[in-house]
Design an enzyme around this catalytic site. Structure first.
Site, mmCIF file in Angstrom:
data_model
loop_
_atom_site.group_PDB
_atom_site.id
_atom_site.type_symbol
_atom_site.label_atom_id
_atom_site.label_comp_id
_atom_site.label_asym_id
_atom_site.label_seq_id
_atom_site.Cartn_x
_atom_site.Cartn_y
_atom_site.Cartn_z
ATOM 1 N N ASN A 33 -12.392 -1.005 -5.725
ATOM 2 C CA ASN A 33 -12.195 -1.161 -7.039
ATOM 3 C C ASN A 33 -13.297 -2.159 -7.554
ATOM 4 O OD1 ASN A 33 -10.950 -2.428 -9.362
ATOM 5 N ND2 ASN A 33 -9.791 -3.991 -8.246
ATOM 6 N N TYR A 69 0.719 -1.087 -0.283
ATOM 7 C CA TYR A 69 -0.064 -0.001 0.038
ATOM 8 C C TYR A 69 0.751 1.368 0.042
ATOM 9 C CZ TYR A 69 -3.654 -3.044 0.957
ATOM 10 O OH TYR A 69 -4.820 -4.102 1.019
ATOM 11 N N GLU A 109 -0.557 -16.890 -9.121
ATOM 12 C CA GLU A 109 0.038 -15.992 -10.351
ATOM 13 C C GLU A 109 1.703 -16.189 -10.124
ATOM 14 O OE1 GLU A 109 -0.548 -11.908 -10.174
ATOM 15 O OE2 GLU A 109 -2.498 -11.966 -10.794
ATOM 16 N N CYS A 168 -6.044 -5.631 -7.452
ATOM 17 C CA CYS A 168 -6.153 -5.296 -6.014
ATOM 18 C C CYS A 168 -5.462 -6.472 -5.299
ATOM 19 C CB CYS A 168 -7.225 -4.727 -5.788
ATOM 20 S SG CYS A 168 -8.807 -5.720 -5.867
ATOM 21 N N HIS A 169 -5.595 -7.499 -5.765
ATOM 22 C CA HIS A 169 -5.111 -8.797 -4.917
ATOM 23 C C HIS A 169 -3.784 -8.440 -4.809
ATOM 24 C CE1 HIS A 169 -4.996 -9.913 -9.098
ATOM 25 N NE2 HIS A 169 -3.824 -10.998 -8.701
#
Length: 171
Positions: free
Chosen positions: A125, A102, A160, A133-134
């Site tokens: 979002n 953040y 990912e 946003c993850h």
């Protein structure tokens, strides 16, 4: 009045709803409820709207782009404040398989003391996965909150990272 087309698709992480206006994708959520409640939430988020056809074909295409690497350009129709849009655009710059804090995002938009404002914009979002946003975590590396729970956020980050590692091993 906004005309919104919506559809549902199965993803490796549960069912998603995708909605679009004529300008582009405006909403993408993992289902927390049944389909009717999810459609009702979509209507509440968009205020005055006209639900049109349900297009699962459109939602399946978006799912393939996100989770299967299908090469197809997707246009977004972002609705938010200028600050929110600035934050969401910055999130799109976080590379697949990586994370940012953040604080990193606050620094990147020139507002290093605005971590709470950044977190608030991220929480609003409307387009999961396409505005990733993850990928935003706490400075200490802990996962942090996610609209659909910390477990899903961690699973997405791990998925990912594994996909990125597999790509590196291939070539």
């Amino acid at each position: 009045m906004n005309t919104i087309e919506y559809g549902f698709s199965a993803s490796p992480f549960g069912e998603i709803i995708v909605a679009r206006t004529w300008k582009g994708i405006c909403d993408l959520q993992f289902l927390s409820h049944n389909r009717m409640e999810t459609i009702h939430e979509l209507a509440q988020r968009w205020g005055e709207y006209t639900p049109t056809t349900q297009s699962d074909k459109m939602a399946n295409l978006v799912e393939r782009v996100i989770f299967e690497g299908y090469d197809h350009e997707l246009t977004l129709d972002l609705q938010g404040t200028e600050f929110q849009k600035q934050i969401w655009h910055e999130l799109q710059r976080i590379p697949f398989g990586q994370t940012a804090s953040y604080q990193d995002i606050a620094n990147r938009v020139g507002n290093p003391r605005g971590v709470r404002a950044v977190a608030s914009a991220i929480a609003k979002n409307p387009i999961a996965m396409l505005i990733p946003c993850h990928r935003v975590v706490h400075s200490d590396g802990t996962t942090g909150e996610y609209h659909w729970g910390k477990d899903l956020k961690k699973s997405l980050i791990d998925w990912e990272a594994k996909a990125l590692e597999n790509e590196k091993m291939k070539g």
